[in-house]
Design a protein around this motif. Sequence first.
Motif, short mmCIF file in Angstrom:
data_model
loop_
_atom_site.label_atom_id
_atom_site.label_comp_id
_atom_site.label_asym_id
_atom_site.label_seq_id
_atom_site.Cartn_x
_atom_site.Cartn_y
_atom_site.Cartn_z
N UNK A 1 13.52 11.70 -6.88
CA UNK A 1 12.73 11.18 -7.99
C UNK A 1 13.62 11.11 -9.22
N UNK A 2 13.63 9.95 -9.86
CA UNK A 2 14.50 9.76 -11.01
C UNK A 2 14.03 10.58 -12.21
N UNK A 3 14.93 11.35 -12.82
CA UNK A 3 14.61 12.01 -14.09
C UNK A 3 14.63 10.96 -15.20
N UNK A 4 14.23 11.31 -16.41
CA UNK A 4 14.31 10.34 -17.52
C UNK A 4 15.74 9.84 -17.68
N UNK A 5 15.89 8.57 -18.03
CA UNK A 5 17.21 8.01 -18.23
C UNK A 5 17.88 8.60 -19.46
N UNK A 6 19.19 8.71 -19.41
CA UNK A 6 19.96 9.12 -20.58
C UNK A 6 20.02 7.96 -21.56
N UNK A 7 19.65 8.20 -22.80
CA UNK A 7 19.68 7.17 -23.83
C UNK A 7 21.09 7.07 -24.39
N UNK A 8 21.74 5.96 -24.14
CA UNK A 8 23.13 5.73 -24.54
C UNK A 8 23.12 4.87 -25.79
N UNK A 9 23.56 5.44 -26.90
CA UNK A 9 23.64 4.71 -28.16
C UNK A 9 25.10 4.53 -28.54
N UNK B 20 13.25 1.91 -6.01
CA UNK B 20 14.53 2.17 -6.66
C UNK B 20 14.81 1.11 -7.71
N UNK B 21 14.49 -0.15 -7.40
CA UNK B 21 14.71 -1.24 -8.35
C UNK B 21 13.87 -1.05 -9.61
N UNK B 22 12.72 -0.38 -9.48
CA UNK B 22 11.86 -0.10 -10.63
C UNK B 22 12.36 1.10 -11.43
N UNK B 23 13.33 1.83 -10.88
CA UNK B 23 13.87 3.00 -11.57
C UNK B 23 13.09 4.27 -11.33
N UNK B 24 12.13 4.25 -10.39
CA UNK B 24 11.31 5.44 -10.14
C UNK B 24 12.04 6.46 -9.28
N UNK C 177 0.83 -1.21 0.00
CA UNK C 177 0.00 0.00 0.00
C UNK C 177 0.86 1.26 0.00
N UNK C 178 1.92 1.25 0.80
CA UNK C 178 2.83 2.40 0.85
C UNK C 178 3.56 2.55 -0.49
N UNK C 179 4.01 1.43 -1.06
CA UNK C 179 4.66 1.49 -2.37
C UNK C 179 3.73 2.08 -3.42
N UNK C 180 2.48 1.64 -3.40
CA UNK C 180 1.51 2.15 -4.37
C UNK C 180 1.30 3.65 -4.21
N UNK C 181 1.25 4.12 -2.96
CA UNK C 181 1.01 5.54 -2.72
C UNK C 181 2.20 6.38 -3.19
#
Length: 243
Positions: A76-84, A61-65, A16-20
Amino acid sequence: MSNAGVGSESRGRLRAVQLEIRKRVRGKDYAAGARLPSERDLSKEFGMPRVSVHECLVQLEAEGLIYRETNRGWYVSPPRFLYNPQSKGHFTLSAEQQGRHPHTRVIDKRVVAAPEQVAELLKLPAGTEMARIRRVRSIDGRPVLYVEHYYMPCVFPNLFEHDLSVSLTELYRDKYDFHYGRMRYQIIPTAVREAAARVLRLAVGSPALLVRRVNHERNGAVSDCDLEYWRHDAVLVEVEVDD
């Protein structure tokens, strides 16, 4: 009540806490890059032991949020850097094309004995004298990448006299008329070591992504290499292959 029942109720509260918190992050109650309330404050808000709140945050954190910085808290995680890898390693240009604000800081520059993995990558005798440049690269003010660049001093004489915060690929081209041919990448999950942990604001042993890049001249000869330690929660390796 049985122990199984207590365990089930506890897991239900954790979910419940994770969902919130997940709802608040995705609903922009907490903006990207914003610092979350402390574990102590969240513990009081949700009426849960701090250790349980910490467990919730680790799952998110494991979800990347969200992500954490040593002695600073959760963010709060910003968008990931796209590494090409096909972009030939031009960090600054890639970040700007993604609408981000890159920055590079030179940590130091010196001549050292080649570490074992560098000697192996460049097929050199162990302990060969090489020039090393260490840098930390940030996106939108957040350190995400620690890099060690190794090259033979005779190939790029007086390189240390130049501004080393710029793209080394462009510096080699503009100042030495040197153009890369091909590059070989090895991408390896790893645990971050002390030098990288310090500048990336991580605990030693935290997960990281190690990118080992070997650069070749147009005639095929190996010229230099990079050891890149990325925050695992800040990067997404993306390669598009055409038919």
